[in-house]
Design an enzyme around this catalytic site. Structure first.
Site, PDB file in Angstrom:
ATOM      1  N   GLY A   1       0.833  -1.196   0.000  1.00 22.34           N
ATOM      2  CA  GLY A   1       0.000   0.000   0.000  1.00 22.34           C
ATOM      3  C   GLY A   1       0.866   1.244   0.000  1.00 22.34           C
ATOM      4  O   GLY A   1       2.073   1.194   0.282  1.00 22.34           O
TER       5      GLY A   1
ATOM      6  N   CYS B   1       5.396  -6.057   1.631  1.00 21.51           N
ATOM      7  CA  CYS B   1       5.742  -4.636   1.606  1.00 21.51           C
ATOM      8  C   CYS B   1       5.066  -3.896   2.759  1.00 21.51           C
ATOM      9  O   CYS B   1       5.415  -4.109   3.901  1.00 21.51           O
ATOM     10  CB  CYS B   1       5.418  -4.029   0.241  1.00 21.51           C
ATOM     11  SG  CYS B   1       6.223  -2.427  -0.035  1.00 21.51           S
TER      12      CYS B   1
ATOM     13  N   HIS C   1       7.894  -7.373  -3.585  1.00 23.51           N
ATOM     14  CA  HIS C   1       6.607  -7.843  -4.101  1.00 23.51           C
ATOM     15  C   HIS C   1       6.802  -9.160  -4.857  1.00 23.51           C
ATOM     16  O   HIS C   1       7.242  -9.147  -6.019  1.00 23.51           O
ATOM     17  CB  HIS C   1       5.994  -6.798  -5.031  1.00 23.51           C
ATOM     18  CG  HIS C   1       5.488  -5.588  -4.318  1.00 23.51           C
ATOM     19  ND1 HIS C   1       4.171  -5.452  -3.924  1.00 23.51           N
ATOM     20  CD2 HIS C   1       6.122  -4.468  -3.907  1.00 23.51           C
ATOM     21  CE1 HIS C   1       4.011  -4.286  -3.318  1.00 23.51           C
ATOM     22  NE2 HIS C   1       5.183  -3.667  -3.281  1.00 23.51           N
TER      23      HIS C   1
ATOM     24  N   ASP D   1     -16.694 -11.395 -22.325  1.00 22.27           N
ATOM     25  CA  ASP D   1     -17.404 -11.539 -21.056  1.00 22.27           C
ATOM     26  C   ASP D   1     -18.871 -11.896 -21.243  1.00 22.27           C
ATOM     27  O   ASP D   1     -19.367 -12.876 -20.672  1.00 22.27           O
ATOM     28  CB  ASP D   1     -17.283 -10.244 -20.237  1.00 22.27           C
ATOM     29  CG  ASP D   1     -15.842  -9.827 -20.032  1.00 22.27           C
ATOM     30  OD1 ASP D   1     -14.955 -10.696 -20.098  1.00 22.27           O
ATOM     31  OD2 ASP D   1     -15.593  -8.626 -19.807  1.00 22.27           O
TER      32      ASP D   1
END
Length: 526
Positions: free
Chosen positions: A65, A92, A182, A240
């Site tokens: 974040g 993180c 990450h 979709d």
């Protein structure tokens, strides 16, 4: 974020991801699902103990974040996350808040790390076992300014970097782990294996979530929800809505009616392909309404991109309702809502997200429509929808199709939209996509299209002067559309495409190539 009342399929193991606002949180979920582990993303502020217990995850991941744990208003993980007896992985910012909340020290640093970095592996733990060997030097992707300077009680260091002395930390007894880097991004080469060590090795997941199982379970859910009711689905011809329609039809057959509203802004031959595929191949009851005169008439003189989108959206609903009334109405409305649509509708802090442009599908039914929603793809990412489509036998030319915006070519024509401009752009787009397919590059590109620029330029063709329109070509690579890089065509390819366009498309005398990434640009021009 995810519907607070939703829950994962009960028969599957799953992991919970608490989001602190990282731009790459979705990548964590994608990496887990690639290994057969179902997961959901919740805002950290939407995770009371009772809800977590009801969800019954095998483990919890705290995302990165943008905040600093040293700010007074910085977000924190709910305290019960650390008392439920579940494995926890902090990434993180998630690592930093875990360390600070459990008694460690986090401080700002003059040595910040952004991008590629290297860590020295100083020990071993269940996260690194079989992936990183002690003494090795491994590449990772960092994005931090703060760092842990003192570990909480019970933790030990497993890896360090120049800017982060505690790049990997472990408390094996409580099964708490943290990485300053990450692991979810591709720039951490062994990141997926580290995450799998957490989900499979530490949390005990076997990877039992498959698309075949999802298909069977979702069909059962649709049948239970619909009963003897009637369902109407707005079919756009995109991936979709096509997958949603075929899946629902497999569940309830003739209780489904699809309505295809042709706004006159589709790519070349797409309307014919949609009608043929769904009527002939899948025997789905399909209503085809050519409303191009209506749409193009109402778009006349409209130049503002947001007004274009809203005009098209409003007209779609009006035409859709007209056709729905003609068939006698329905009890349910089917939509192709995807999981990223759900996630992006609420920010990590629970507040409103910044609106870049209007989105469809999320936000409920249009006012006045008294139907229940069916959203069979609501738990899936785009790549998972393609897998499901192949599972259902949908042709590759539909399943593998590049994303196409609901407003169609209208937002690829900056300025006012006319039928003549749409026809011109269609011809340019056809040449561009033909050359991409001929070069075998279509599947390597996330999205490719042409834009008709609102400028005219001087040119020379033969012995005469021309004053015609210019176009831009755009092609990007991406994994989820949230970020994108320009596709690096070689100059020979671009020259060949440009030559074909100016020679074959009367009205175009100049071709440009858009090399803007996302961010700072968006993929579409409007």
């Amino acid at each position: 974020m995810a519907d607070p009342n939703a829950s994962a399929p009960a028969r599957h193991e799953h992991v919970l991801i608490l989001d602190f606002g990282s731009q790459v949180t979705q990548l964590i979920a994608r990496r887990l699902r690639e290994t057969g582990v179902y997961c959901e993303i919740w805002p950290f502020s939407h995770a009371p103990e009772a809800r977590i217990r009801a969800f019954a995850p095998r483990g919890i991941i705290l995302s990165g974040g943008p905040a600093s744990v040293n700010e007074g208003s910085s977000p924190k993980a709910p305290d019960h996350v650390f008392t439920l007896g579940l494995p926890v992985l902090g990434i993180c910012y998630g690592q930093q808040t875990m360390a600070a909340q459990l008694g460690g020290v986090v401080e700002g640093s003059d040595h910040r790390e952004f991008g590629r970095a290297f860590v020295d592996v100083t020990g071993e733990c269940a996260i690194t076992q079989g992936v990183w060997a002690p003494g090795a030097r491994e590449q990772v992707w960092m994005s931090h300014g703060d760092r842990i300077t003192a570990l909480p009680p019970g933790f030990r260091s497993v890896a360090s970097s120049e800017g982060a002395p505690f790049s990997v930390i472990a408390d094996d007894e409580r099964r708490f782990y943290g990485t300053m880097f990450h692991p979810e991004v591709v720039h951490t080469p062994h990141g997926a294996a580290l995450l799998k060590n957490f989900t499979h090795g530490i949390c005990g997941c076997s990877g039992d979530w498959t698309m075949g199982a999802y298909r069977a379970e979702t069909i059962a859910k649709i049948r239970a929800q619909v009963g003897t009711g009637r369902v109407v689905c707005g079919l756009s011809g995109g991936v979709d809505s096509s997958v949603a329609a075929v899946l629902i039809h497999e569940a309830i057959g003739d209780q489904l009616t699809c309505i295809y509203v042709d706004h006159g802004l589709m790519r070349a031959n797409e309307s014919e392909q949609v009608v043929k595929t769904f009527r002939d191949r899948f025997n789905i009851h399909l209503v085809h309404r050519d409303a191009s005169d209506l749409f193009l008439g109402q778009l006349s003189g409209v130049t503002d991109p947001e007004i274009k989108r809203k005009t098209i959206g409003r007209l779609f609903i009006e035409v859709f309702e007209e056709e729905q009334n003609k068939i006698g109405g329905a009890d349910f409305l089917a939509q192709g809502t995807l999981y990223p649509d759900v996630i992006e509708s609420v920010s990590a802090t629970g507040g409103p997200s910044v609106t870049i442009k209007s989105h469809h599908n999320v936000g409920g039914l249009p006012e006045g429509m008294r139907m229940q929603l069916i959203e069979p793809l609501r738990e899936l990412f785009k790549d998972e929808v393609r897998v499901l489509g192949r599972e259902l036998g949908i042709p590759e030319e539909i399943v593998g199709r590049h994303p196409f915006p609901g407003p169609g070519l209208a937002i690829r024509i900056p300025g006012d939209v006319t039928r003549e401009k749409a026809d011109l752009l269609r011809r340019v787009d056809t040449v561009f996509l033909e050359e991409i397919r001929n070069a075998g590059l279509y599947d390597a590109i996330w999205q490719a299209f042409a834009v008709l620029l609102p400028v005219r330029t001087v040119g020379v063709m033969g012995d005469g002067r021309t004053y015609d329109q210019a176009c831009a070509l755009r092609a990007v690579t991406s994994t989820d559309g949230m970020t994108a890089d320009v596709y690096p065509f070689d100059m020979a390819f671009l020259s060949r495409v440009s030559n074909r366009i100016v020679n074959e498309v009367r009205g175009i005398n100049r071709v440009t190539y858009d090399i803007t990434s996302k961010p700072p640009g968006t993929i579409e021009w409007e």
